[in-house]
Design an enzyme around this catalytic site. Structure first.
Site, PDB file in Angstrom:
ATOM      1  CD  GLU A 120      -2.806  -1.123   2.460  1.00  0.00           C
ATOM      2  OE1 GLU A 120      -3.984  -1.447   2.303  1.00  0.00           O
ATOM      3  OE2 GLU A 120      -2.349  -0.813   3.571  1.00  0.00           O
ATOM      4  CB  CYS A 123       2.778   7.540   3.344  1.00  0.00           C
ATOM      5  SG  CYS A 123       3.267   6.400   4.644  1.00  0.00           S
ATOM      6  CB  CYS A 136       6.297  -2.215  16.629  1.00  0.00           C
ATOM      7  SG  CYS A 136       8.011  -1.794  16.196  1.00  0.00           S
ATOM      8  CB  CYS A 158       2.971  -1.344  14.028  1.00  0.00           C
ATOM      9  SG  CYS A 158       3.100  -1.156  12.236  1.00  0.00           S
ATOM     10  CB  CYS A 182       0.746   6.292  11.652  1.00  0.00           C
ATOM     11  SG  CYS A 182       0.777   8.029  11.271  1.00  0.00           S
TER      12      CYS A 182
HETATM   13  N1  SAH Z   1       9.528   0.866  10.215  1.00  0.00           N
HETATM   14  C1  SAH Z   1       9.633   2.288  10.195  1.00  0.00           C
HETATM   15  C2  SAH Z   1       8.667   2.985   9.250  1.00  0.00           C
HETATM   16  C3  SAH Z   1       7.226   2.529   9.183  1.00  0.00           C
HETATM   17  S1  SAH Z   1       6.057   3.014  10.377  1.00  0.00           S
HETATM   18  C4  SAH Z   1       9.484   2.844  11.582  1.00  0.00           C
HETATM   19  O1  SAH Z   1       9.093   2.115  12.480  1.00  0.00           O
HETATM   20  O2  SAH Z   1       9.802   4.014  11.785  1.00  0.00           O
HETATM   21  C5  SAH Z   1       5.920   4.753  10.414  1.00  0.00           C
HETATM   22  C6  SAH Z   1       5.566   5.287  11.800  1.00  0.00           C
HETATM   23  O3  SAH Z   1       4.237   4.911  12.208  1.00  0.00           O
HETATM   24  C7  SAH Z   1       6.497   4.749  12.878  1.00  0.00           C
HETATM   25  O4  SAH Z   1       6.864   5.797  13.736  1.00  0.00           O
HETATM   26  C8  SAH Z   1       5.593   3.774  13.605  1.00  0.00           C
HETATM   27  O5  SAH Z   1       6.037   3.516  14.902  1.00  0.00           O
HETATM   28  C9  SAH Z   1       4.272   4.482  13.547  1.00  0.00           C
HETATM   29  N2  SAH Z   1       3.137   3.630  13.870  1.00  0.00           N
HETATM   30  C10 SAH Z   1       3.008   2.310  13.630  1.00  0.00           C
HETATM   31  N3  SAH Z   1       1.833   1.856  14.051  1.00  0.00           N
HETATM   32  C11 SAH Z   1       1.181   2.905  14.571  1.00  0.00           C
HETATM   33  C12 SAH Z   1      -0.093   3.066  15.167  1.00  0.00           C
HETATM   34  N4  SAH Z   1      -0.932   2.047  15.296  1.00  0.00           N
HETATM   35  N5  SAH Z   1      -0.432   4.297  15.599  1.00  0.00           N
HETATM   36  C13 SAH Z   1       0.412   5.348  15.449  1.00  0.00           C
HETATM   37  N6  SAH Z   1       1.617   5.248  14.887  1.00  0.00           N
HETATM   38  C14 SAH Z   1       2.005   4.044  14.458  1.00  0.00           C
END
Ligand code: SAH
Length: 364
Positions: free
Chosen positions: A107, A120, A131, A134, A356
């Site tokens: 996506e 993005c 994580c 996420c 995000c």
């Molecule tokens: N792997 C990289 C880039 C992808 S995620 C990273 O972790 O930075 C982009 C951003 O979205 C990251 O800061 C991640 O922690 C955040 N993110 C992921 N899941 C999220 C959620 N459910 N709510 C808010 N931010 C989230």
């Protein structure tokens, strides 16, 4: 500088046929010569791809008619086919679900603002960083994307913006995947995104952000590339105890190691590092954590840092939620009180699971 540890090397299975965007200039020259074409055709094709945003050589009418299909078959395999497109925010935000040649889904999200348009993009299909908050992290990793698959997300969105009479101005590597775990391809993509036409799309380095969980050695290696691209570090808490669970790779590179590497990046690039912090109710939103965050960042990075608070987007089935507004305001106030700029990120695309951490390709 050490190579990225192998443990983060996703399987190569499923990589697409080589695309023009995967090749160096020399490789492009030999590829067109193998097709019986003179080498000036390379620049001509590059002008079509990066300048006019065309990916289909059969429409490149200044190529000899007889060569167009050969060029397509040899250098322009179809990398991505749109499966679904959803819009929200009155049409200003669109999420596209793409299918790759091997069925993998990915996506990208295009956000149109008054003064800019931000795409993005994804760097991997899925993500291996696990994580727990996420959606992508929950699904695990399918594979790395090829350079062409990363670059072509940009080309497609730039073409969309051009058709709207506008321009794609900003790129954030905040879609699916950990960009620094697909290091070489992401670096090549960054070069192609930022190089002036006809070698690239000509997007300013300052308008490109690479976001990472904090692979410290890779951050240092990235700094040595000499870009003035913005680095975003997904910190999410200033203490190792909690970060070990929120960002599991913290067990390998601790908060202080990550901040040291971030400082190195900031000094090399001259750019402020953006610290990403998803605010999760009763988990990482306490006032004392805001104080600790502000203190640690101020000490480690001085003026070369900015905190980007992201209200958590709860993923399906998660017990976690965003923090209440008052808690968020208090958090911002306390970080700023330590001398560190802190803003709350606007959360576009929430209704269409395009915000995000939600890019999990639901149809998987
Ligand atoms: N792997 C990289 C880039 C992808 S995620 C990273 O972790 O930075 C982009 C951003 O979205 C990251 O800061 C991640 O922690 C955040 N993110 C992921 N899941 C999220 C959620 N459910 N709510 C808010 N931010 C989230």
């Amino acid at each position: 500088m050490a190579e990225i540890p192998l443990v983060f090397d996703a399987p190569k299975r499923g990589m697409p046929q080589k695309h023009f965007a995967d090749l160096t200039h020399e490789e492009r020259v030999s590829a067109v010569q193998e097709l019986g074409l003179p080498k000036f055709r390379v620049d001509q094709i590059a002008r079509h791809y990066y300048g006019r945003l065309e990916a289909d050589p059969t429409t490149m009418t200044d190529l000899p008619a007889a060569a167009r299909e050969k060029v397509r078959d040899a250098l322009f395999p179809t990398l991505m086919t749109p499966v679904r497109q959803i819009s929200t925010d009155g049409g200003d935000t669109t999420k596209t679900l793409w299918q790759l040649h091997d069925g993998t889904l990915l996506e990208s999200v295009l956000m149109r603002y008054k003064d800019r348009a931000t795409l993005c993009i994804s760097s991997q299909a899925g993500c291996g960083m696990a994580c727990p908050f996420c959606a992508t992290g929950q699904g695990g990793i399918d594979r790395n994307l090829s350079t062409g698959e990363i670059v072509d997300q940009v080309r497609a969105a730039a073409a969309t913006m051009a058709a709207e009479g506008s321009r794609l101005s900003n790129i954030v590597f905040m879609g699916m995947g950990e960009p620094l775990a697909n290091y070489k391809r992401v670096m090549s993509a960054v070069r192609q995104i930022t190089a002036p036409a006809p070698q690239g799309f000509g997007i300013s380095q300052r308008n490109v952000t690479v976001s990472t969980v904090g692979l410290a050695p890779a951050i240092r290696r990235f700094a040595d590339e000499g870009f003035s691209v913005t680095l975003a570090v997904s910190l999410h808490t200033p203490d190792d105890e909690l970060r070990d669970t929120l960002v599991p790779v913290n067990n390998r590179w601790s908060v202080s190691e990550v901040l040291d590497a971030a400082k190195y990046y900031a000094e090399k690039s001259g750019r402020r590092v953006s610290i990403e912090y998803a605010l999760i109710r009763d988990i990482n939103d306490q006032g004392w954590r805001a104080d600790m965050l502000g203190k640690k960042l101020h000490k480690a990075l001085g003026p070369l840092v900015h905190v980007n608070l992201i209200p958590l987007n709860p993923t399906p089935g998660s017990k976690w939620d965003a923090s209440p507004k008052e808690r968020q305001d208090e958090f911002v106030r306390r970080v700023i009180a330590q001398g560190v700029p802190c803003t709350v990120r606007d959360t576009r695309g929430q209704e269409i699971a395009a915000a995000c951490g939600q890019l999990a390709a639901e149809e998987k």
